[in-house]
Design a protein around this motif. Structure first.
Motif, PDB file in Angstrom:
ATOM      1  N   LEU A  25       0.819  -1.208   0.000  1.00  0.00           N
ATOM      2  CA  LEU A  25       0.000   0.000   0.000  1.00  0.00           C
ATOM      3  C   LEU A  25       0.854   1.260   0.000  1.00  0.00           C
ATOM      4  N   GLY A  95       1.353   1.614  -5.372  1.00  0.00           N
ATOM      5  CA  GLY A  95       0.532   0.674  -4.622  1.00  0.00           C
ATOM      6  C   GLY A  95      -0.472  -0.082  -5.466  1.00  0.00           C
ATOM      7  N   ARG A 117       4.361  -5.077   4.146  1.00  0.00           N
ATOM      8  CA  ARG A 117       3.058  -5.019   4.810  1.00  0.00           C
ATOM      9  C   ARG A 117       3.232  -4.379   6.174  1.00  0.00           C
ATOM     10  N   LEU A 120      -2.442  -1.095   9.281  1.00  0.00           N
ATOM     11  CA  LEU A 120      -3.101   0.032   8.603  1.00  0.00           C
ATOM     12  C   LEU A 120      -3.049   1.337   9.395  1.00  0.00           C
ATOM     13  N   LEU A 145      -7.648   3.370   3.109  1.00  0.00           N
ATOM     14  CA  LEU A 145      -6.619   2.332   3.071  1.00  0.00           C
ATOM     15  C   LEU A 145      -7.208   0.956   3.372  1.00  0.00           C
ATOM     16  N   MET A 148      -8.762  -0.219   0.216  1.00  0.00           N
ATOM     17  CA  MET A 148      -7.714  -0.642  -0.721  1.00  0.00           C
ATOM     18  C   MET A 148      -7.136  -1.988  -0.311  1.00  0.00           C
ATOM     19  N   ALA A 149      -6.888  -2.150   0.992  1.00  0.00           N
ATOM     20  CA  ALA A 149      -6.312  -3.403   1.490  1.00  0.00           C
ATOM     21  C   ALA A 149      -7.219  -4.586   1.176  1.00  0.00           C
ATOM     22  N   ARG A 152      -6.564  -5.178  -2.525  1.00  0.00           N
ATOM     23  CA  ARG A 152      -5.188  -5.401  -2.963  1.00  0.00           C
ATOM     24  C   ARG A 152      -4.437  -6.491  -2.198  1.00  0.00           C
ATOM     25  N   TYR A 153      -4.751  -6.717  -0.932  1.00  0.00           N
ATOM     26  CA  TYR A 153      -3.991  -7.705  -0.164  1.00  0.00           C
ATOM     27  C   TYR A 153      -3.997  -9.088  -0.819  1.00  0.00           C
ATOM     28  N   TYR A 156      -1.525  -8.772  -3.686  1.00  0.00           N
ATOM     29  CA  TYR A 156      -0.139  -8.738  -3.196  1.00  0.00           C
ATOM     30  C   TYR A 156       0.304 -10.144  -2.795  1.00  0.00           C
TER      31      TYR A 156
END
Length: 192
Positions: A25, A95, A117, A120, A145, A148-149, A152-153, A156
């Motif tokens: 991120l 990110g 990582r 947050l 965030l 987004m996490a 995206r996590y 990733y």
């Protein structure tokens, strides 16, 4: 202990044949830690966002406001392809660079990818220091965030060869943790 003696006590780091791509991120420290990592690995450092700005001759904020996120992502994919096609570097990706499936495929093929990582709340506190992040403008950083996490996590986790938890500690600690994770990855048969 003199600087020379301290330097010789550090483990020898093999020169990788693949780019070391840092993902995570915004605000997790990819650029700051990446510069230090590149120095330790004796590799060039490239910041993906700075490369996008140079190619577009506009800031990331201006690209978002004048051309929109879709055009930013298209330019980002082109820049990532060019960088991943080149010689080994330490690359701090944006990110959201992993949102592009082509970029993910290139990372898997041509890079050793490290997911940085952090908790947050730590990341939210960092990104509040500057108002240069278009995806956070007018939003609560922790809420944005977290959203987004959520998206995206999993991406990733899919693309990363190694995951390194970086907290609120010193950047030097993060660099050492990355190097340790990379050495373990390579010792376990991962492509260097």
């Amino acid at each position: 202990m003199s600087g020379l003696a301290a330097r010789s006590a550090e483990p020898t780091i093999p020169r990788p044949s693949r780019t070391i791509a840092l993902v995570g991120l915004m605000g997790v420290g990819k650029s700051t830690v990446g510069r230090r990592l590149a120095q330790r690995m004796d590799l060039p450092f490239v910041d993906g966002d700075e490369s996008i700005e140079a190619a577009a001759r506009m800031t990331v904020s201006d690209i978002f406001s004048q051309l929109g996120e879709a055009e930013f992502r298209a330019g980002e994919a082109r820049v990532m392809r060019r960088l991943l096609d080149g010689p080994p570097i330490v690359l701090a990706t944006g990110g959201g660079a992993v949102l592009n499936s082509g970029t993910r495929d290139l990372m898997k093929e041509r890079a050793t990818t490290v997911w940085l990582r952090a908790e947050l709340p730590i990341v939210a506190a960092r990104v509040q220091r500057r108002d240069t992040r278009p995806l956070l403008r007018g939003k609560d950083p922790l809420t944005a965030l977290s959203a987004m996490a959520e998206v995206r996590y999993p991406i990733y986790a899919e693309v990363a060869d190694v995951t390194v938890d970086v907290g609120s500690g010193a950047h030097a600690q993060a660099v050492e943790a990355i190097l340790e994770a990379l050495m373990a990855h390579w010792a376990g048969g991962g492509a260097a």
